[in-house]
Design an enzyme around this catalytic site. Structure first.
Site, short mmCIF file in Angstrom:
data_model
loop_
_atom_site.label_atom_id
_atom_site.label_comp_id
_atom_site.label_asym_id
_atom_site.label_seq_id
_atom_site.Cartn_x
_atom_site.Cartn_y
_atom_site.Cartn_z
N ARG A 164 0.84 -1.21 0.00
CA ARG A 164 0.00 0.00 0.00
C ARG A 164 0.86 1.25 0.00
O ARG A 164 0.65 2.17 0.78
CB ARG A 164 -0.95 0.03 1.20
CG ARG A 164 -2.17 -0.83 0.98
CD ARG A 164 -3.21 -0.57 2.05
NE ARG A 164 -4.50 -1.11 1.64
CZ ARG A 164 -5.44 -1.48 2.49
NH1 ARG A 164 -5.26 -1.37 3.78
NH2 ARG A 164 -6.58 -1.95 2.04
N HIS A 165 1.85 1.26 -0.87
CA HIS A 165 2.67 2.44 -1.04
C HIS A 165 3.40 2.34 -2.38
O HIS A 165 3.36 1.30 -3.04
CB HIS A 165 3.68 2.58 0.12
CG HIS A 165 4.64 1.44 0.25
ND1 HIS A 165 4.54 0.48 1.22
CD2 HIS A 165 5.72 1.12 -0.49
CE1 HIS A 165 5.51 -0.39 1.08
NE2 HIS A 165 6.25 -0.04 0.04
N ALA A 166 4.04 3.43 -2.74
CA ALA A 166 4.95 3.44 -3.89
C ALA A 166 6.26 4.04 -3.40
O ALA A 166 6.34 4.58 -2.29
CB ALA A 166 4.36 4.29 -5.02
N HIS A 179 1.91 -0.60 -4.94
CA HIS A 179 1.80 -2.06 -4.86
C HIS A 179 1.18 -2.50 -3.53
O HIS A 179 1.41 -1.88 -2.50
CB HIS A 179 3.16 -2.74 -5.08
CG HIS A 179 4.26 -2.23 -4.21
ND1 HIS A 179 4.95 -1.07 -4.46
CD2 HIS A 179 4.80 -2.74 -3.08
CE1 HIS A 179 5.85 -0.88 -3.52
NE2 HIS A 179 5.78 -1.88 -2.66
#
Ligand code: TYD
Length: 141
Positions: free
Chosen positions: A58-60, A105
């Site tokens: 839950r981040h990039a 992702h």
């Protein structure tokens, strides 16, 4: 096993060498700047994913390059480049997926025995993370 068709930007398949020594196991080999397209500065792995509602990622990242593998069991990898999204079923240990910069992702639907391995191009740096999805979308406009 078929290779996934990668549709999002800043991703791709990283296939590493597999030697089947059955019945004495299988051996997988990742080499920096050969099968892995960068110098590896950090390796981390994630286990004990038995909670089926667990979600990770839950981040990039702004600059970091990573390759993610499922070395045991299976999980679903969700990718979002800000314009298109896709899900990949991860269950073949020799097929890593590139998590390049600016690629949101998420990892989910873990099997009870799932183990994730990640090879990273740099040391941990919280400033390289984009953890706010609205901010991520603005940055990919
Ligand atoms: P995070 O990268 O958000 O985990 P995931 O993407 O697997 O869900 O990291 C979770 C926590 O662990 C966060 O507080 C940062 C910390 N962390 C480190 O200190 N060093 C590292 O190399 C990593 C990957 C995470």
């Amino acid at each position: 096993m078929g290779k996934p068709d990668i549709k999002v930007k800043n991703s791709g398949i990283c296939e590493i060498q597999r030697i089947d020594d059955l019945p004495d196991g299988s051996l997988f080999i990742a080499e920096a700047e050969k099968s892995v397209p960068f110098k590896i500065k950090r390796v981390y792995f994630i286990n004990k994913l038995a909670n089926e509602r667990s979600i990770r990622g839950r981040h990039a990242h702004r600059k970091l390059e990573q390759i993610i593998f499922c070395v045991n069991g299976s999980f679903t990898l969700y990718l979002d480049d800000g314009k298109s999204t896709q899900e990949i079923l991860m269950k073949e240990p020799s097929l890593g997926i590139r998590l390049g910069p600016m690629l949101w992702h998420e990892m989910k639907n873990f099997s009870y025995d799932c183990v994730i391995l990640v090879l990273a191009s740099d040391y941990f740096d919280e400033n390289d993370y984009i953890r706010n999805y609205e901010q991520f979308l603005k940055m990919t406009e």
